[in-house]
Scaffold this active site. Sequence first.
Site, PDB file in Angstrom:
ATOM      1  N   GLY A   1       0.855  -1.194   0.000  1.00 35.98           N
ATOM      2  CA  GLY A   1       0.000   0.000   0.000  1.00 35.98           C
ATOM      3  C   GLY A   1       0.883   1.234   0.000  1.00 35.98           C
ATOM      4  N   ARG A   2       0.317   2.335   0.511  1.00 33.66           N
ATOM      5  CA  ARG A   2       1.047   3.608   0.475  1.00 33.66           C
ATOM      6  C   ARG A   2       2.384   3.533   1.208  1.00 33.66           C
ATOM      7  NH1 ARG A   2      -4.727   6.064   1.230  1.00 33.66           N
ATOM      8  NH2 ARG A   2      -4.785   4.354   2.683  1.00 33.66           N
ATOM      9  N   ILE A   3       2.384   2.909   2.402  1.00 32.12           N
ATOM     10  CA  ILE A   3       3.623   2.874   3.193  1.00 32.12           C
ATOM     11  C   ILE A   3       4.649   1.932   2.534  1.00 32.12           C
ATOM     12  CG2 ILE A   3       4.616   2.314   5.456  1.00 32.12           C
ATOM     13  CD1 ILE A   3       1.806   3.092   6.650  1.00 32.12           C
TER      14      ILE A   3
ATOM     15  N   ARG B   1      -1.966  -8.489  -2.194  1.00 31.61           N
ATOM     16  CA  ARG B   1      -3.198  -9.109  -2.693  1.00 31.61           C
ATOM     17  C   ARG B   1      -3.387  -8.801  -4.174  1.00 31.61           C
ATOM     18  NH1 ARG B   1      -7.477  -7.263   1.608  1.00 31.61           N
ATOM     19  NH2 ARG B   1      -6.194  -5.460   1.162  1.00 31.61           N
TER      20      ARG B   1
ATOM     21  N   ILE C   1       6.219  -3.689  11.004  1.00 34.53           N
ATOM     22  CA  ILE C   1       5.659  -2.399  11.436  1.00 34.53           C
ATOM     23  C   ILE C   1       4.161  -2.361  11.125  1.00 34.53           C
ATOM     24  CG2 ILE C   1       7.783  -1.043  11.231  1.00 34.53           C
ATOM     25  CD1 ILE C   1       6.578   0.060   8.539  1.00 34.53           C
ATOM     26  N   ALA C   2       3.587  -3.550  10.841  1.00 36.62           N
ATOM     27  CA  ALA C   2       2.190  -3.589  10.402  1.00 36.62           C
ATOM     28  C   ALA C   2       1.247  -3.666  11.607  1.00 36.62           C
ATOM     29  CB  ALA C   2       1.994  -4.746   9.445  1.00 36.62           C
ATOM     30  N   ARG C   3       0.982  -4.852  12.070  1.00 37.94           N
ATOM     31  CA  ARG C   3       0.133  -5.065  13.241  1.00 37.94           C
ATOM     32  C   ARG C   3       0.563  -6.344  13.925  1.00 37.94           C
ATOM     33  NH1 ARG C   3      -1.260  -0.636  13.510  1.00 37.94           N
ATOM     34  NH2 ARG C   3      -3.355   0.268  13.580  1.00 37.94           N
TER      35      ARG C   3
ATOM     36  N   GLU D   1      -0.242  -6.663  22.346  1.00 38.31           N
ATOM     37  CA  GLU D   1       0.464  -5.506  22.910  1.00 38.31           C
ATOM     38  C   GLU D   1      -0.477  -4.673  23.783  1.00 38.31           C
ATOM     39  OE1 GLU D   1       1.471  -3.788  18.974  1.00 38.31           O
ATOM     40  OE2 GLU D   1       0.301  -2.038  19.601  1.00 38.31           O
TER      41      GLU D   1
ATOM     42  N   HIS E   1       5.476   0.355  19.343  1.00 36.45           N
ATOM     43  CA  HIS E   1       4.444   0.842  18.409  1.00 36.45           C
ATOM     44  C   HIS E   1       4.570   2.361  18.199  1.00 36.45           C
ATOM     45  CE1 HIS E   1       0.193  -0.170  16.747  1.00 36.45           C
ATOM     46  NE2 HIS E   1       0.727   0.828  16.066  1.00 36.45           N
ATOM     47  N   ILE E   2       5.728   2.757  17.661  1.00 39.97           N
ATOM     48  CA  ILE E   2       6.002   4.195  17.507  1.00 39.97           C
ATOM     49  C   ILE E   2       6.292   4.593  16.060  1.00 39.97           C
ATOM     50  CG2 ILE E   2       6.821   4.585  19.875  1.00 39.97           C
ATOM     51  CD1 ILE E   2       9.735   4.346  18.740  1.00 39.97           C
TER      52      ILE E   2
HETATM   53  C1  DGY Z   1      -1.662   3.448  12.694  1.00 38.33           C
HETATM   54  O1  DGY Z   1      -1.865   4.589  12.303  1.00 38.33           O
HETATM   55  O2  DGY Z   1      -2.334   2.487  12.321  1.00 38.33           O
HETATM   56  C2  DGY Z   1      -0.521   3.257  13.629  1.00 38.33           C
HETATM   57  O3  DGY Z   1      -0.275   1.938  13.875  1.00 38.33           O
HETATM   58  C3  DGY Z   1      -0.763   4.020  14.906  1.00 38.33           C
HETATM   59  O4  DGY Z   1      -1.686   3.340  15.682  1.00 38.33           O
END
Ligand code: DGY
Length: 321
Positions: free
Chosen positions: A156-158, A179, A238-240, A269, A287-288
Site C-alpha cells: 500500500g502507500r507505506i 493481494r 511495522i504492520a500489526r 500488545e 508501536h512508535i
Molecule cells: C496506525 O496509524 O495504524 C498506527 O499503527 C498508529 O496506531
Amino acid sequence: MKKPAILVARAVFPEVLAHLQQHFEVTANQDDVLWTPAQLIEHLQGKQGAFTTGSQRIDAALLAACPALKICANMAVGYNNFDVPAMTAAGVKATNTPDVLTETTADFGFALMMATARRMAESEHFLRAGLWTSWRYDMFAGSDIHGSTLGILGMGRIGQAIAKRAAHGFGMKVIYHNRSRLDAALEAACGASYVSKQDLLQHSDHLLLVLPYSPEAHHAIGAAELAQMKPTATLVNIARGGIVDDAALAQALKNHVIAAAGLDVYEGEPAVHPDLLTVPNVVLTPHIASATTPTRLAMAQLAADNLVGFLLHGKALTPLN
Ligand code: DGY
C-alpha cells in the site's frame, strides 16, 4: 443551537482538544485512563461522536449499547479495532487517518530495518553493560542494506514509500507481494517487482511487513514461513501484531533460523511475548512508527476534522464506510 456531544477516548494534543471544544460538548480523557469496554460504553452514552485510537474496540455490542453514536474517528490509519460491517449496519460512520503518516512511517520502517541488520540495539546494550574492552574483526558484524534484496509484504502507500527509499536511495533490489499487483507505472516508480509469497520469503535479504491486519493475515508469518527464509535474513514488522506468530518468531531467532528481527507491533500488545524479551537478536520498539510530533499532530487534526466534517457538515474527509 446545542453543540453535538463527543467523547475523546484518549489523551490528545491540547490544541486539538481546544479545536474540538469550539464545535462540540467534549468529554475528554486527558488523564489517559485506559477504560474497559464497559467503561467506554458508559462514557459514550449520549455521545454522537467518538475520537478513538487503536486501543478502543468498536463492535456490535458497543454499538447496540450506544444508540446516539453517529461517527467514530480513529486516530490511526489501521482500523482493526473497528468492526466496519457492524458500524455500517448500525449506521455509524467510520474514519481513519491515511496519507498524513505515510512518509514518517516509511522512515521508521527503514530505520528499524537498518537497526536490525546492523545490530544496533544489541551492540548498544553490550556497550552500556561495560562489556566493550577491545576492537575485534567480527564484533557485531551484521548484514548490508545497500545492494541487498528487500522484500515487502503488503504494497500500500507505506510499502510503496519504503520501496522508493530502498530502490532509489540504497540501490536495493525490491520485490513485493500483495493481494493485488500494482500497475506497471507504479511498479516502475517504486523500482519494485511483483513475486509470489514463496519467492518473497526465499529471496529477501530483508523482509518488511506492511500489510493491514485482517483475519486472513493472521499469522501470515509463522514457523513454516520463517523456515523458508534465508538464515542470514532479517524480518521487520511495522504492520500489526498478530500478522507474525511471535512465539514462532522467538523460537526461530533463538535457533538462528533467521538472523534477526525488528518489531514495532506485537500480538496482545502492550504485552510482549516473554521469549522475545530474552533473545538478543531482535530490536523491540513500542508501536512508535508514526510517532513524530508533526505527524501525530496531523493524525489528530485529521481525526478531529472528520468529526467536524461529518457531524457539522454531513461529510467525513476520510471515510471507511
Ligand atoms: C496506525 O496509524 O495504524 C498506527 O499503527 C498508529 O496506531
